[in-house]
Write a protein that holds these residues in place. Structure first.
Motif, PDB file in Angstrom:
ATOM      1  N   ARG A   1      -6.423   2.563   3.250  1.00  0.00           N
ATOM      2  CA  ARG A   1      -7.830   2.254   2.979  1.00  0.00           C
ATOM      3  C   ARG A   1      -8.745   3.058   3.886  1.00  0.00           C
ATOM      4  NH1 ARG A   1      -7.734  -4.133   2.845  1.00  0.00           N
ATOM      5  NH2 ARG A   1      -6.923  -4.507   0.761  1.00  0.00           N
ATOM      6  N   GLU A   2      -8.335   3.193   5.155  1.00  0.00           N
ATOM      7  CA  GLU A   2      -9.150   3.963   6.107  1.00  0.00           C
ATOM      8  C   GLU A   2      -9.231   5.432   5.715  1.00  0.00           C
ATOM      9  OE1 GLU A   2      -7.407   3.013   9.880  1.00  0.00           O
ATOM     10  OE2 GLU A   2      -8.515   1.118  10.039  1.00  0.00           O
ATOM     11  N   GLN A   3      -8.219   5.888   4.960  1.00  0.00           N
ATOM     12  CA  GLN A   3      -8.252   7.275   4.478  1.00  0.00           C
ATOM     13  C   GLN A   3      -8.974   7.381   3.136  1.00  0.00           C
ATOM     14  OE1 GLN A   3      -4.304   9.045   4.510  1.00  0.00           O
ATOM     15  NE2 GLN A   3      -3.879   8.316   6.573  1.00  0.00           N
ATOM     16  N   GLY A   4      -9.572   6.258   2.711  1.00  0.00           N
ATOM     17  CA  GLY A   4     -10.358   6.274   1.490  1.00  0.00           C
ATOM     18  C   GLY A   4      -9.567   6.047   0.214  1.00  0.00           C
ATOM     19  N   VAL A   5      -8.309   5.638   0.351  1.00  0.00           N
ATOM     20  CA  VAL A   5      -7.496   5.362  -0.840  1.00  0.00           C
ATOM     21  C   VAL A   5      -7.714   3.897  -1.238  1.00  0.00           C
ATOM     22  CG1 VAL A   5      -5.164   5.344  -1.811  1.00  0.00           C
ATOM     23  CG2 VAL A   5      -5.774   7.034  -0.078  1.00  0.00           C
ATOM     24  N   PRO A   6      -8.190   3.639  -2.464  1.00  0.00           N
ATOM     25  CA  PRO A   6      -8.501   2.265  -2.847  1.00  0.00           C
ATOM     26  C   PRO A   6      -7.247   1.464  -3.211  1.00  0.00           C
ATOM     27  CG  PRO A   6      -8.967   3.735  -4.670  1.00  0.00           C
ATOM     28  CD  PRO A   6      -8.433   4.587  -3.562  1.00  0.00           C
ATOM     29  N   VAL A   7      -6.561   0.946  -2.202  1.00  0.00           N
ATOM     30  CA  VAL A   7      -5.331   0.202  -2.457  1.00  0.00           C
ATOM     31  C   VAL A   7      -5.544  -1.218  -1.945  1.00  0.00           C
ATOM     32  CG1 VAL A   7      -4.230   0.873  -0.284  1.00  0.00           C
ATOM     33  CG2 VAL A   7      -2.819   0.379  -2.260  1.00  0.00           C
ATOM     34  N   SER A   8      -5.072  -2.220  -2.729  1.00  0.00           N
ATOM     35  CA  SER A   8      -5.424  -3.588  -2.345  1.00  0.00           C
ATOM     36  C   SER A   8      -4.264  -4.336  -1.693  1.00  0.00           C
ATOM     37  CB  SER A   8      -5.915  -4.366  -3.577  1.00  0.00           C
ATOM     38  OG  SER A   8      -4.887  -4.392  -4.546  1.00  0.00           O
ATOM     39  N   ASP A   9      -3.047  -3.917  -1.982  1.00  0.00           N
ATOM     40  CA  ASP A   9      -1.919  -4.676  -1.403  1.00  0.00           C
ATOM     41  C   ASP A   9      -0.668  -3.803  -1.303  1.00  0.00           C
ATOM     42  OD1 ASP A   9      -1.151  -4.427  -4.017  1.00  0.00           O
ATOM     43  OD2 ASP A   9      -1.424  -6.530  -4.528  1.00  0.00           O
ATOM     44  N   LEU A  10       0.412  -4.400  -0.814  1.00  0.00           N
ATOM     45  CA  LEU A  10       1.650  -3.670  -0.586  1.00  0.00           C
ATOM     46  C   LEU A  10       2.237  -3.132  -1.893  1.00  0.00           C
ATOM     47  CD1 LEU A  10       3.842  -2.732   1.325  1.00  0.00           C
ATOM     48  CD2 LEU A  10       4.821  -5.026   1.311  1.00  0.00           C
ATOM     49  N   THR A  11       2.077  -3.894  -2.980  1.00  0.00           N
ATOM     50  CA  THR A  11       2.564  -3.429  -4.283  1.00  0.00           C
ATOM     51  C   THR A  11       1.921  -2.086  -4.634  1.00  0.00           C
ATOM     52  OG1 THR A  11       2.753  -5.725  -4.952  1.00  0.00           O
ATOM     53  CG2 THR A  11       2.821  -4.100  -6.711  1.00  0.00           C
ATOM     54  N   GLY A  12       0.605  -1.987  -4.373  1.00  0.00           N
ATOM     55  CA  GLY A  12      -0.114  -0.741  -4.636  1.00  0.00           C
ATOM     56  C   GLY A  12       0.405   0.396  -3.772  1.00  0.00           C
ATOM     57  N   VAL A  13       0.706   0.096  -2.507  1.00  0.00           N
ATOM     58  CA  VAL A  13       1.226   1.119  -1.586  1.00  0.00           C
ATOM     59  C   VAL A  13       2.577   1.628  -2.091  1.00  0.00           C
ATOM     60  CG1 VAL A  13       2.074   1.551   0.754  1.00  0.00           C
ATOM     61  CG2 VAL A  13       0.036   0.146   0.419  1.00  0.00           C
ATOM     62  N   ILE A  14       3.452   0.702  -2.464  1.00  0.00           N
ATOM     63  CA  ILE A  14       4.795   1.084  -2.919  1.00  0.00           C
ATOM     64  C   ILE A  14       4.701   1.935  -4.188  1.00  0.00           C
ATOM     65  CG2 ILE A  14       6.970   0.153  -3.846  1.00  0.00           C
ATOM     66  CD1 ILE A  14       6.607  -2.177  -1.829  1.00  0.00           C
ATOM     67  N   ARG A  15       3.759   1.572  -5.063  1.00  0.00           N
ATOM     68  CA  ARG A  15       3.576   2.350  -6.291  1.00  0.00           C
ATOM     69  C   ARG A  15       3.178   3.790  -5.946  1.00  0.00           C
ATOM     70  NH1 ARG A  15      -0.359  -0.666  -9.137  1.00  0.00           N
ATOM     71  NH2 ARG A  15       1.215  -2.293  -9.348  1.00  0.00           N
ATOM     72  N   LEU A  16       2.238   3.931  -4.995  1.00  0.00           N
ATOM     73  CA  LEU A  16       1.794   5.274  -4.586  1.00  0.00           C
ATOM     74  C   LEU A  16       2.958   6.081  -4.007  1.00  0.00           C
ATOM     75  CD1 LEU A  16      -1.667   4.528  -2.897  1.00  0.00           C
ATOM     76  CD2 LEU A  16      -1.268   5.860  -4.978  1.00  0.00           C
ATOM     77  N   ILE A  17       3.785   5.426  -3.181  1.00  0.00           N
ATOM     78  CA  ILE A  17       4.920   6.132  -2.572  1.00  0.00           C
ATOM     79  C   ILE A  17       5.903   6.560  -3.663  1.00  0.00           C
ATOM     80  CG2 ILE A  17       6.891   5.913  -0.990  1.00  0.00           C
ATOM     81  CD1 ILE A  17       5.118   3.910   0.621  1.00  0.00           C
ATOM     82  N   ASP A  18       6.169   5.646  -4.601  1.00  0.00           N
ATOM     83  CA  ASP A  18       7.082   5.973  -5.707  1.00  0.00           C
ATOM     84  C   ASP A  18       6.552   7.137  -6.552  1.00  0.00           C
ATOM     85  OD1 ASP A  18       8.859   4.062  -4.950  1.00  0.00           O
ATOM     86  OD2 ASP A  18       8.209   2.547  -6.409  1.00  0.00           O
ATOM     87  N   ASP A  19       5.215   7.218  -6.643  1.00  0.00           N
ATOM     88  CA  ASP A  19       4.604   8.298  -7.421  1.00  0.00           C
ATOM     89  C   ASP A  19       4.514   9.603  -6.634  1.00  0.00           C
ATOM     90  OD1 ASP A  19       4.341   6.598  -9.496  1.00  0.00           O
ATOM     91  OD2 ASP A  19       2.206   6.175  -9.211  1.00  0.00           O
ATOM     92  N   GLY A  20       4.970   9.575  -5.375  1.00  0.00           N
ATOM     93  CA  GLY A  20       4.957  10.800  -4.567  1.00  0.00           C
ATOM     94  C   GLY A  20       3.590  11.135  -3.987  1.00  0.00           C
ATOM     95  N   ASP A  21       2.687  10.151  -3.921  1.00  0.00           N
ATOM     96  CA  ASP A  21       1.362  10.397  -3.328  1.00  0.00           C
ATOM     97  C   ASP A  21       1.521  10.938  -1.903  1.00  0.00           C
ATOM     98  OD1 ASP A  21      -1.729   9.646  -3.329  1.00  0.00           O
ATOM     99  OD2 ASP A  21      -0.862   8.995  -1.416  1.00  0.00           O
ATOM    100  N   ARG A  22       0.783  12.020  -1.593  1.00  0.00           N
ATOM    101  CA  ARG A  22       0.984  12.735  -0.336  1.00  0.00           C
ATOM    102  C   ARG A  22       0.641  11.862   0.873  1.00  0.00           C
ATOM    103  NH1 ARG A  22      -2.250  15.710   2.472  1.00  0.00           N
ATOM    104  NH2 ARG A  22      -3.902  15.458   0.939  1.00  0.00           N
ATOM    105  N   GLN A  23      -0.553  11.206   0.830  1.00  0.00           N
ATOM    106  CA  GLN A  23      -0.979  10.397   1.982  1.00  0.00           C
ATOM    107  C   GLN A  23      -0.048   9.205   2.206  1.00  0.00           C
ATOM    108  OE1 GLN A  23      -4.821  10.516   0.068  1.00  0.00           O
ATOM    109  NE2 GLN A  23      -5.791  10.322   2.089  1.00  0.00           N
ATOM    110  N   ALA A  24       0.293   8.532   1.108  1.00  0.00           N
ATOM    111  CA  ALA A  24       1.146   7.342   1.225  1.00  0.00           C
ATOM    112  C   ALA A  24       2.543   7.713   1.730  1.00  0.00           C
ATOM    113  CB  ALA A  24       1.243   6.632  -0.127  1.00  0.00           C
TER     114      ALA A  24
END
Ligand SMILES: [Zn+2]
Length: 391
Positions: A281-304
């Motif tokens: 969130r501090e990096q400006g990524v609109p993520v609300s919970d851990l599920t969202g974080v895991i989804r970003l990591i699974d999608d190969g998002d660079r920041q996550a």
């Protein structure tokens, strides 16, 4: 009834060990138990009779005869939903009814608002336990009244073992100092045992996957981060119950993020699911919970992915100290972040880099395999151990 006061059963052939040998299939007869324990047949018989009279063991048909009378086979009664278990998380709770072997008969996941406070949350979960036990299909849709033998509860925060009280938890407003055991004892008529969630994950994972190993460390990485330690085959809690709590160990991080405990750079502030949400969130990524974080990591998002690697290194740093100090046979990681490949890979690399070769030579590094029921399985084993010790 209050919390399990850690009854000693360290002697070979104690009732808990006899029961475990039968439950795991290592023994099917009194003769097997006598051979495994080194106890005399009469002592084994006495202990077995006591366990049978408590309903913790049963005789099941006749075993193979070596000439003479066929020995009666022993078994742990299975199928009955007689142990209640609650594995409380930050947003969900897994609630289950299990049998005396620790097998899940029924279980379900409920959404939880931890900020509603302990009375509301635990009251609702205890009611769900009663429903699950009462609706056991094996008992024709309703277990016999009084079938429940005990309830085990896992709390996502530090629990003082001697009292069952929660002490200074992160992210659990209104729960500090709450006496979980006393509150529950006022609502159910059976023993209630309380422990922290990482300890219950450790117990559940050890009993189901590693019962032949004596020394194991289990990391629970979800919204929070903690660990449970099995030493000489037993859950190691230390003097107060805080053993294994690695959440506020300091790691190298620049800048060191502030932690809920008031310090900065704690493992929890760098590597927990909550920390990853905050950092993104501090990096400006609109993520609300851990599920969202895991989804970003699974999608190969660079920041996550970068944050997950950093988290893995931080877990590896602390774990390296633990492994060097404790020399376990297995380190297993569970919780929702355990499936996060970049985190696991950097944890593993850091661990090998920082550990003594002798400590990692035969060290197993694994994922906890028991899935979402590992916590309630551990809770059930805690209850079963307590019931057996009391018997
Ligand atoms: Zn801290």
């Amino acid at each position: 009834m209050t919390i399990d006061d850690a009854p000693r059963d360290a002697l070979r052939g104690g009732p808990r060990e006899l029961l475990r040998w039968v439950a795991t299939g290592a023994a099917v007869s009194r003769a097997d138990l006598s051979r495994l324990s080194g106890l005399s047949p009469s002592t084994v018989s006495q202990r077995v009779e006591a366990l049978i009279s408590q309903g913790l063991l049963e005789e099941a048909g006749a075993g193979r005869s070596r000439g003479g009378r066929r020995p009666r086979q022993l078994a742990v009664p299975t199928g009955g939903a007689v142990v209640g278990a609650i594995d409380l998380g930050a947003h969900h709770a897994r609630v289950g009814a299990l049998d005396l072997s620790g097998r899940v008969v029924q279980a379900r996941t409920l959404p939880v608002r931890i900020e509603d406070g302990p009375e509301a949350v635990l009251g609702a979960l205890l009611a769900e336990v009663a429903t699950l036990v009462g609706s056991d299909p094996a008992a024709g849709g309703g277990s016999a009244p009084g079938a429940l033998r005990g309830v085990g509860i896992g709390i996502p925060g530090p629990v003082q073992h001697s009292t069952g009280r929660i002490v200074s938890p992160s992210r659990m407003p209104g729960w500090n100092g709450f006496d979980v055991a006393a509150f529950c004892a006022g609502r159910v008529d059976v023993p209630v045992v309380v422990d922290n969630d990482a300890n219950l994950m450790a117990l559940g994972a050890h009993r189901t996957a590693h019962s032949e190993l004596d020394h194991a460390v289990y990391i629970k990485a979800g919204t929070g981060i903690g660990s449970g330690v099995i030493s000489s085959g037993r859950l190691h809690r230390g003097a107060q119950g805080s053993a294994g709590d690695i959440s506020h160990c300091r790691v190298v991080a620049d800048p060191a993020p502030p932690c809920t405990c008031g310090n900065a750079g704690c493992l929890e502030a760098v590597a927990s699911g909550a920390a990853l949400v905050t950092a993104l969130r501090e990096q400006g990524v609109p993520v609300s919970d851990l599920t969202g974080v895991i989804r970003l990591i699974d999608d190969g998002d660079r920041q996550a992915t970068a944050l997950a690697r950093q988290a893995g290194r931080a877990v590896g740093e602390i774990l390296a100290v633990v492994v060097n100090f404790f020399n376990p046979q297995v380190v297993a990681i569970g919780g929702r972040l355990a499936d996060c490949e970049p985190l696991l890979a950097s944890m593993r690399a850091t661990l090998y880099e920082r550990c003594l070769p002798l400590a990692t030579q035969t060290l197993l590094i694994e994922r906890v395999a028991a899935g979402q029921d590992v916590g309630i399985t551990g809770a059930a084993h805690l209850v079963i151990d307590h019931v057996v010790a009391a018997a």
